[in-house]
Design a protein around this motif. Structure first.
Motif, mmCIF file in Angstrom:
data_model
loop_
_atom_site.group_PDB
_atom_site.id
_atom_site.type_symbol
_atom_site.label_atom_id
_atom_site.label_comp_id
_atom_site.label_asym_id
_atom_site.label_seq_id
_atom_site.Cartn_x
_atom_site.Cartn_y
_atom_site.Cartn_z
ATOM 1 N N THR A 34 10.626 7.226 2.566
ATOM 2 C CA THR A 34 11.613 6.858 3.583
ATOM 3 C C THR A 34 11.067 7.149 4.978
ATOM 4 O OG1 THR A 34 13.430 7.268 2.052
ATOM 5 C CG2 THR A 34 13.970 7.255 4.393
ATOM 6 N N GLY A 35 10.470 8.319 5.154
ATOM 7 C CA GLY A 35 9.887 8.657 6.450
ATOM 8 C C GLY A 35 8.756 7.719 6.836
ATOM 9 N N LEU A 36 7.871 7.430 5.890
ATOM 10 C CA LEU A 36 6.743 6.541 6.177
ATOM 11 C C LEU A 36 7.204 5.116 6.468
ATOM 12 C CD1 LEU A 36 4.168 7.790 3.515
ATOM 13 C CD2 LEU A 36 4.129 8.194 5.989
ATOM 14 N N LEU A 37 8.174 4.634 5.706
ATOM 15 C CA LEU A 37 8.677 3.273 5.932
ATOM 16 C C LEU A 37 9.427 3.158 7.257
ATOM 17 C CD1 LEU A 37 9.802 2.363 2.315
ATOM 18 C CD2 LEU A 37 7.927 1.325 3.602
ATOM 19 N N LEU A 38 10.195 4.175 7.609
ATOM 20 C CA LEU A 38 10.882 4.155 8.907
ATOM 21 C C LEU A 38 9.874 4.171 10.052
ATOM 22 C CD1 LEU A 38 13.928 6.518 8.272
ATOM 23 C CD2 LEU A 38 13.961 4.041 8.625
ATOM 24 N N ALA A 39 8.826 4.971 9.915
ATOM 25 C CA ALA A 39 7.795 4.995 10.951
ATOM 26 C C ALA A 39 7.109 3.634 11.051
ATOM 27 C CB ALA A 39 6.763 6.084 10.646
ATOM 28 N N LEU A 40 6.839 3.009 9.930
ATOM 29 C CA LEU A 40 6.170 1.709 9.907
ATOM 30 C C LEU A 40 7.023 0.626 10.566
ATOM 31 C CD1 LEU A 40 3.645 0.223 8.949
ATOM 32 C CD2 LEU A 40 4.781 -0.157 6.776
ATOM 33 N N ARG A 41 8.315 0.766 10.502
ATOM 34 C CA ARG A 41 9.211 -0.228 11.112
ATOM 35 C C ARG A 41 9.292 -0.101 12.632
ATOM 36 N NH1 ARG A 41 14.424 -2.032 8.223
ATOM 37 N NH2 ARG A 41 14.548 -2.711 10.353
ATOM 38 N N ARG A 42 8.902 1.040 13.185
ATOM 39 C CA ARG A 42 8.997 1.265 14.641
ATOM 40 C C ARG A 42 7.773 0.664 15.326
ATOM 41 N NH1 ARG A 42 7.507 5.094 18.450
ATOM 42 N NH2 ARG A 42 8.984 5.237 20.170
ATOM 43 N N ARG A 43 7.931 -0.597 15.727
ATOM 44 C CA ARG A 43 6.856 -1.333 16.399
ATOM 45 C C ARG A 43 7.492 -2.154 17.512
ATOM 46 N NH1 ARG A 43 6.312 -2.956 10.954
ATOM 47 N NH2 ARG A 43 6.891 -5.033 11.593
ATOM 48 N N ARG A 44 6.959 -1.998 18.741
ATOM 49 C CA ARG A 44 7.576 -2.699 19.870
ATOM 50 C C ARG A 44 6.577 -2.829 21.003
ATOM 51 N NH1 ARG A 44 10.746 -0.139 24.371
ATOM 52 N NH2 ARG A 44 11.927 -1.816 25.305
ATOM 53 N N ILE A 45 6.569 -4.010 21.622
ATOM 54 C CA ILE A 45 5.811 -4.238 22.853
ATOM 55 C C ILE A 45 6.811 -4.752 23.876
ATOM 56 C CG2 ILE A 45 3.963 -5.515 23.979
ATOM 57 C CD1 ILE A 45 2.691 -5.905 21.212
ATOM 58 N N THR B 30 0.831 -1.206 0.000
ATOM 59 C CA THR B 30 0.000 0.000 0.000
ATOM 60 C C THR B 30 0.863 1.254 0.000
ATOM 61 O OG1 THR B 30 -1.740 -1.170 1.183
ATOM 62 C CG2 THR B 30 -1.830 1.219 1.244
ATOM 63 N N LEU B 31 2.006 1.189 0.610
ATOM 64 C CA LEU B 31 2.913 2.335 0.603
ATOM 65 C C LEU B 31 3.733 2.425 -0.677
ATOM 66 C CD1 LEU B 31 4.481 2.536 4.163
ATOM 67 C CD2 LEU B 31 3.073 4.217 3.034
ATOM 68 N N ILE B 32 4.240 1.309 -1.129
ATOM 69 C CA ILE B 32 5.213 1.320 -2.224
ATOM 70 C C ILE B 32 4.584 1.485 -3.606
ATOM 71 C CG2 ILE B 32 6.978 -0.084 -3.363
ATOM 72 C CD1 ILE B 32 7.603 -1.200 -0.517
ATOM 73 N N LEU B 33 3.503 0.764 -3.891
ATOM 74 C CA LEU B 33 2.919 0.794 -5.235
ATOM 75 C C LEU B 33 2.436 2.179 -5.669
ATOM 76 C CD1 LEU B 33 1.110 -2.647 -5.476
ATOM 77 C CD2 LEU B 33 3.321 -1.959 -6.423
ATOM 78 N N PRO B 34 1.717 2.954 -4.846
ATOM 79 C CA PRO B 34 1.326 4.297 -5.293
ATOM 80 C C PRO B 34 2.523 5.209 -5.577
ATOM 81 C CG PRO B 34 0.015 3.640 -3.413
ATOM 82 C CD PRO B 34 1.096 2.613 -3.574
ATOM 83 N N ALA B 35 3.567 5.081 -4.779
ATOM 84 C CA ALA B 35 4.755 5.907 -5.007
ATOM 85 C C ALA B 35 5.403 5.575 -6.346
ATOM 86 C CB ALA B 35 5.755 5.721 -3.873
ATOM 87 N N THR C 88 10.183 15.407 -8.502
ATOM 88 C CA THR C 88 9.116 14.549 -7.973
ATOM 89 C C THR C 88 9.646 13.247 -7.396
ATOM 90 O OG1 THR C 88 7.547 15.528 -9.530
ATOM 91 C CG2 THR C 88 6.917 13.435 -8.518
ATOM 92 N N PRO C 89 10.490 12.485 -8.112
ATOM 93 C CA PRO C 89 10.999 11.247 -7.504
ATOM 94 C C PRO C 89 11.790 11.492 -6.221
ATOM 95 C CG PRO C 89 11.377 11.214 -9.858
ATOM 96 C CD PRO C 89 10.892 12.593 -9.504
ATOM 97 N N PHE C 90 12.517 12.611 -6.149
ATOM 98 C CA PHE C 90 13.279 12.922 -4.951
ATOM 99 C C PHE C 90 12.353 13.116 -3.747
ATOM 100 C CE2 PHE C 90 14.853 16.225 -2.071
ATOM 101 C CZ PHE C 90 15.955 15.562 -1.554
ATOM 102 N N PHE C 91 11.307 13.933 -3.922
ATOM 103 C CA PHE C 91 10.385 14.184 -2.809
ATOM 104 C C PHE C 91 9.581 12.938 -2.437
ATOM 105 C CE2 PHE C 91 11.077 18.708 -3.814
ATOM 106 C CZ PHE C 91 11.477 19.111 -2.549
ATOM 107 N N ILE C 92 9.213 12.148 -3.414
ATOM 108 C CA ILE C 92 8.490 10.910 -3.111
ATOM 109 C C ILE C 92 9.410 9.948 -2.353
ATOM 110 C CG2 ILE C 92 7.478 8.834 -4.134
ATOM 111 C CD1 ILE C 92 6.128 10.681 -6.137
#
Length: 183
Positions: A61-72, A23-28, A52-56
């Motif tokens: 990168t920001g969205l993927l890094l946020a998605l990786r931050r998961r911890r219990i 869902t994150l990668i395909l639209p970009a 455009t490719p630079f800003f995307i």
């Protein structure tokens, strides 16, 4: 609340489904390809096919890094949940563990996150603050909808988590709650 220097006990999350990543990668990728295929009618200092490719890429990168931050984790007598941009620390004493249970959100639809009030959501992933279908407030870190650990708090709010082994986390929390804390 006083934090101890005890090592944190980590509880792995259920794996994130592939649909969340796609869902994150395909639209970009589609936007970058679309930008490259558009005809350039006027000269600009920085052409769209370059900017455009630079800003995307920067946004992704920001969205993927946020998605990786998961911890219990349990740190001392606190449950610590890191969910993308959000971290929730809850004293084990603030949880009503007698009412805690493991649910399937397909069967118990009243606990499904409905309205994102301050969170991050993708298909198959919910993190942050939500209103549930029963209108209760909840902090969620969900990577699957079956075998969700439902932790009621004494203030009426809920915590919904998707640990890989929810019964193990619940047993550990109940064990800590039952232990007498020396003062």
């Amino acid at each position: 609340m006083k934090r101890t220097n005890m090592p944190a006990q980590e509880f792995p999350l259920a794996p994130l489904r592939r649909i969340a990543w796609l869902t994150l990668i395909l639209p970009a990728v589609a936007v970058v390809i679309g930008t490259l295929l558009l005809p350039q009618k006027q000269a600009t200092p920085a052409p769209a096919w370059l900017v455009t490719p630079f800003f995307i890429a920067l946004l992704m990168t920001g969205l993927l890094l946020a998605l990786r931050r998961r911890r219990i984790a349990i740190e001392g007598r606190e449950l610590v949940v890191a969910a993308t941009l959000y971290t929730k620390r809850v004293s084990i004493d603030a949880l009503d563990l007698g009412k805690a249970r493991i649910v399937d959100l397909a069967e118990h639809t009243e606990y499904k996150p409905m309205l994102k009030t301050n969170g991050y959501a993708l298909p198959g992933f919910s993190a942050g603050h939500f209103r549930l279908r029963n209108r209760a407030k909840a902090f969620c870190l969900l990577t699957r909808r079956e075998r969700v650990l439902l932790l009621p708090r004494r203030d009426g709010k809920l915590i919904l988590l998707s640990p890989e082994r929810p019964q193990e986390l619940l047993s550990q929390l109940r064990g800590l709650a039952a232990a007498i804390v020396p003062h």
